[in-house]
Design a protein around this motif. Structure first.
Motif, mmCIF file in Angstrom:
data_model
loop_
_atom_site.group_PDB
_atom_site.id
_atom_site.type_symbol
_atom_site.label_atom_id
_atom_site.label_comp_id
_atom_site.label_asym_id
_atom_site.label_seq_id
_atom_site.Cartn_x
_atom_site.Cartn_y
_atom_site.Cartn_z
ATOM 1 N N UNK A 1 6.712 19.920 -40.324
ATOM 2 C CA UNK A 1 7.461 19.725 -41.996
ATOM 3 C C UNK A 1 7.293 21.516 -42.715
ATOM 4 N N UNK A 2 6.451 21.807 -42.478
ATOM 5 C CA UNK A 2 6.444 23.511 -42.127
ATOM 6 C C UNK A 2 7.272 24.392 -41.036
ATOM 7 N N UNK A 3 7.955 23.594 -40.089
ATOM 8 C CA UNK A 3 9.262 24.738 -39.395
ATOM 9 C C UNK A 3 10.156 24.076 -40.421
ATOM 10 N N UNK A 4 10.642 23.110 -40.776
ATOM 11 C CA UNK A 4 12.038 22.244 -41.622
ATOM 12 C C UNK A 4 11.946 23.391 -42.428
ATOM 13 N N UNK B 1 11.017 28.027 -34.071
ATOM 14 C CA UNK B 1 10.339 26.792 -34.972
ATOM 15 C C UNK B 1 11.655 25.971 -35.374
ATOM 16 N N UNK B 2 12.698 26.124 -34.061
ATOM 17 C CA UNK B 2 13.436 24.805 -34.286
ATOM 18 C C UNK B 2 13.468 23.515 -33.818
ATOM 19 N N UNK B 3 12.839 22.451 -34.416
ATOM 20 C CA UNK B 3 12.814 21.491 -33.809
ATOM 21 C C UNK B 3 12.981 21.063 -32.978
ATOM 22 N N UNK B 4 12.639 20.087 -31.751
ATOM 23 C CA UNK B 4 12.694 19.359 -31.243
ATOM 24 C C UNK B 4 12.515 18.115 -31.102
ATOM 25 N N UNK C 1 16.195 20.843 -25.287
ATOM 26 C CA UNK C 1 16.035 20.733 -26.850
ATOM 27 C C UNK C 1 16.963 22.380 -27.746
ATOM 28 N N UNK C 2 17.185 22.660 -29.663
ATOM 29 C CA UNK C 2 18.607 23.375 -30.001
ATOM 30 C C UNK C 2 17.655 24.654 -29.816
ATOM 31 N N UNK C 3 16.401 24.562 -30.025
ATOM 32 C CA UNK C 3 14.820 26.448 -29.903
ATOM 33 C C UNK C 3 16.060 26.611 -28.008
ATOM 34 N N UNK C 4 15.844 26.244 -26.869
ATOM 35 C CA UNK C 4 16.278 26.834 -26.014
ATOM 36 C C UNK C 4 18.156 26.732 -25.564
ATOM 37 N N UNK C 5 18.810 26.007 -26.562
ATOM 38 C CA UNK C 5 20.364 25.898 -26.437
ATOM 39 C C UNK C 5 20.844 27.249 -27.425
ATOM 40 N N UNK C 6 19.838 27.376 -28.691
ATOM 41 C CA UNK C 6 20.295 28.461 -29.306
ATOM 42 C C UNK C 6 20.283 29.957 -28.257
ATOM 43 N N UNK C 7 18.987 29.743 -28.122
ATOM 44 C CA UNK C 7 18.337 30.912 -27.427
ATOM 45 C C UNK C 7 19.473 32.094 -26.286
ATOM 46 N N UNK C 8 19.827 30.713 -25.582
ATOM 47 C CA UNK C 8 20.897 30.738 -24.011
ATOM 48 C C UNK C 8 22.702 30.863 -24.872
ATOM 49 N N UNK C 9 22.907 30.909 -26.444
ATOM 50 C CA UNK C 9 23.726 31.291 -27.119
ATOM 51 C C UNK C 9 24.007 32.705 -27.779
ATOM 52 N N UNK C 10 23.131 32.544 -27.687
ATOM 53 C CA UNK C 10 22.773 33.956 -28.876
ATOM 54 C C UNK C 10 22.367 35.171 -27.831
ATOM 55 N N UNK C 11 21.756 35.217 -26.302
ATOM 56 C CA UNK C 11 21.112 36.060 -25.604
ATOM 57 C C UNK C 11 21.132 35.457 -24.486
#
Length: 723
Positions: free
Chosen positions: A19-22, A199-202, A216-226
């Motif tokens: 809840x805090x992450x969202x 903080x992007x939740x899996x 999971x979204x956190x690792x996928x987004x990190x891959x796409x931005x960097x």
């Protein structure tokens, strides 16, 4: 394809942490480090108002800077990455406009290149001092005079201030607000990634992750931005990387899960069962001077089966212009009326409501069925009589606009709502029907659209509705002839228009704009109505119609045009829906390249509605890209709205096809409905399987799914009952 060995799935966060992450992701954009008030305003206007928006703002292109070319080996016309030392910084004023520019001389031994900026000169002038080493990327342009080659508005990394890894990298390029430097947009996205990316939740269930092999979204987004240096630039630029695949599946899973919940909510709700009509509908069929098409018969049978169920009907009836949707809707209404209930038809404009009423009243009156009109234009005693008739049950069918869902309109026993040209209404307007509960519970709703929707998109936009399709036209309809004409041959088109008017027919001339802008070379309706009247259409009776006119002004112009007080209607796309003038035989659409194929097809449907053949002329620039010309030629070859819609989706991508923002759906930020059809089906299957095991998402293993679903849909699931 996913890597051979996947990292272990990220563990699902505990409820409090989730809840805090969202909440952190939903925080306003000014919480991102480096985003001050002015930048925040820019980003909000650009559609990036929250932390999560910025995290999901993916690069639209990647530059491969892993190969660094020496200054002396640069090739004019190529995009290149090079390195050198700042040898000089100079500001200058050039040209008659006294435009300021910044020139930075970059040198490597005897070789040099000139870096040039025309915008934000002060900002860049402060960044560079002699002796700095720069890594530069941009298009190499020829010198002016005897100077060195130039790179205008290059992307620059000051190597003294950066990690050594920046010398060899795959660099993301982002869409940005006008005026914001490319590097600033990149820094802001990366600041959001560093501060909030973790903080992007899996939330996908581990079993689904294992079957679909996704990150999971956190690792996928990190891959796409960097992206790491070993990544495939080709896959990244094609948006087919493993990280893209993972994020698209995640997005589609929660989309399909929400749609499935909408469907099941409507399917479980109590409603009124209406048995098939044995008196009114057969009497109407017998009175018609023609037989229904096979497609109409099929749609009527599907609707009758829905109405017979003790649950609310949620059905989309889609069919091309002239395919007979109104008649199908009327047969559904008669089924409800026969059981002592009322039916309401809602149209987006007063004119379309009047047209529907004229058609429906003429067919219903001989059956003893009373049909009335209720729009904003119905006032005084007439309005009071209609309202009394609805409340007392004396009015069986009412046709109207949004006036039907306003306070003060009470029904005796409303059983069916038919919403025509439904994509013109926001979901909140359609949701107002929820207040009109039938005696036995939820209201039956039939939504209609004359814009054919490709099946792929229908699964997404209307995944919560059953779909009936009218894919054939009634006999006797003459196909409209369509021609693409270059602007230089406009005189031939105007001559053809004059010939049709001389035969007693009428015409439309459509422009994409109301008024011309200094920044645009597009012709506009208000300017051209004067030019046409004074030039090529002199002597003809012209009228002007556009969306900025008051509703009563628009209706007055259309009524007078229908009464043949005018020969030619010069208009914007306000005529796209609901204009039925059988005497109009020619439509000329200026700047046709600015419209989608589906919209052009809708506009084309304004002619050929009588016995005379219709003609559609698409005027395009004398010079246009070959792909644009090919796109327009699709309309010359076919009048099949479904084939045109498929072609439109393939050529333009889904974008905001049919106004998806109005469909009450979460936005698609990564998935592409044409590219990811297989992924859409997989997500749908997984979502349905999960709900089969846990229909209400009430089990502990669904806690994270439930929280993220509510976050993604942001209240839209409350509209489940209307689709």
């Amino acid at each position: 394809p996913p890597p051979a060995s996947l990292p272990p799935p990220a563990s699902l966060p505990p409820p409090g942490e989730l809840a805090a992450a969202l909440a952190a992701l939903a925080a306003p954009i000014n919480r991102v480090p480096g985003v001050g008030p002015k930048r925040a305003q820019e980003l909000v206007r650009f559609g990036l108002g929250t932390v999560e928006n910025l995290l999901y703002h993916l690069p639209f292109r990647y530059e491969d800077r892993r190969i660094v070319t020496r200054l002396g080996e640069l090739v004019i016309g190529s995009d290149a990455t090079t390195e050198g030392e700042v040898a000089g910084v100079r500001q200058a004023v050039v040209g008659r406009t006294r435009r300021r520019l910044l020139e930075v001389v970059l040198r490597d031994g005897p070789s040099a290149v000139l870096l040039v900026w025309f915008n934000q000169v002060q900002y860049f002038a402060q960044r560079f001092v002699p002796g700095q080493r720069l890594l530069v990327h941009g298009r190499v342009e020829p010198p002016i005079g005897n100077g060195p080659n130039r790179i205008v508005h290059p992307d620059v990394v000051v190597l003294d201030d950066e990690d050594a890894a920046s010398r060899a990298a795959i660099v993301p390029v982002y869409e940005k607000p006008t005026g914001m430097p490319v590097g600033v947009m990149r820094r802001l996205v990366h600041a959001a990634l560093e501060a909030y990316g973790h903080r992007l939740p899996a939330a996908l269930p581990p079993a689904v992750v294992a079957r679909q092999r996704v990150l999971d979204p956190a690792r996928a987004l990190r891959y796409l931005h960097t992206p790491p240096n070993e990544a495939s630039v080709e896959a990244l630029n094609a948006q087919r990387s493993y990280a893209h695949h993972s994020l698209a599946f995640d997005e589609l899973f929660f989309l399909q899960l929400g749609l499935a919940l909408r469907r099941s909510a409507a399917g479980r709700a109590p409603g009124t069962a209406f048995p098939a009509s044995t008196r009114l509908a057969p009497a109407l069929r017998a009175a018609l001077p023609f037989r229904l098409t096979a497609a109409q018969d099929r749609a009527v049978a599907e609707i009758e089966a829905d109405l017979a169920e003790p649950h609310p009907m949620r059905r989309l009836l889609q069919g091309d212009v002239g395919s007979g949707k109104t008649l199908v809707g009327l047969l559904a209404a008669l089924t409800v009326v026969e059981q002592g209930h009322q039916a309401a038809f809602m149209a987006p404009t007063e004119l379309l409501a009047e047209q529907h009423h004229a058609t429906i009243a003429a067919l219903a009156a001989p059956l003893g069925v009373r049909a009335e009109l209720l729009t904003g234009a119905v006032r005084g005693r007439a309005r009071r009589e209609v309202l009394h008739g609805l409340a007392s049950g004396q009015v069986d069918i009412v046709v109207g606009t949004q006036a039907l869902i306003q306070e003060g309109v009470e029904f005796h026993r409303l059983g069916l709502a038919v919403v025509d040209e439904q994509h013109r209404f926001g979901v909140l307007q359609r949701a107002a029907w929820q207040r009109r509960e039938g005696e036995g519970g939820g209201l039956d709703v039939l939504v209609m659209s004359a814009t054919p929707i490709p099946r792929t998109l229908a699964l997404t936009l209307y995944g919560d509705l059953a779909v009936s399709t009218l894919d054939e036209l009634p006999p006797g309809r003459t196909p409209i002839a369509t021609e693409v004409r270059r602007a230089a041959r406009r005189d031939v088109v105007h001559q053809r228009l004059r010939e049709e008017v001389a035969r007693g027919h009428q015409a439309y001339v459509v422009y994409p704009l109301v008024e011309e802008s200094e920044k645009s070379e597009l012709r506009a309706a208000t300017t051209m109505v004067r030019e046409l009247a004074a030039g090529p259409l002199a002597g003809l009776r012209l009228a002007l119609l556009h969306g900025r006119m008051r509703a009563d002004e628009k209706d007055d112009v259309m009524r007078r045009f229908k009464a043949h007080e005018f020969d030619v209607l010069v208009s914007t796309t306000v005529i796209e829906v609901g204009i039925d003038v059988p005497n109009a035989t020619v439509i000329v659409i200026e700047h046709a390249e600015r419209f989608g194929l589906a919209q052009l097809h809708q506009l084309r449907g304004r002619v050929g509605r009588g016995r005379a053949r219709g003609w559609c002329y698409l005027i395009a620039p004398d010079w246009m890209h070959e792909d644009t010309f090919k796109r327009l030629r699709v309309l010359e070859r076919t009048t099949d709205g479904f084939r045109i819609a498929e072609a439109d989706l393939e050529l333009r991508g889904p974008g905001d096809f049919l106004g998806t923002r109005q469909a009450g759906l979460p936005p698609l930020r990564v998935a592409n409905l044409m590219r990811d059809t297989a992924l859409l089906r997989a997500a749908r299957d997984e979502a349905l399987a999960w709900l089969e095991a846990d229909p209400d998402l009430s089990r502990p293993e669904s806690a994270a799914v439930r929280a993220v679903l509510a976050h993604r849909w942001a209240g839209r699931l409350e509209l489940a009952e209307v689709g």
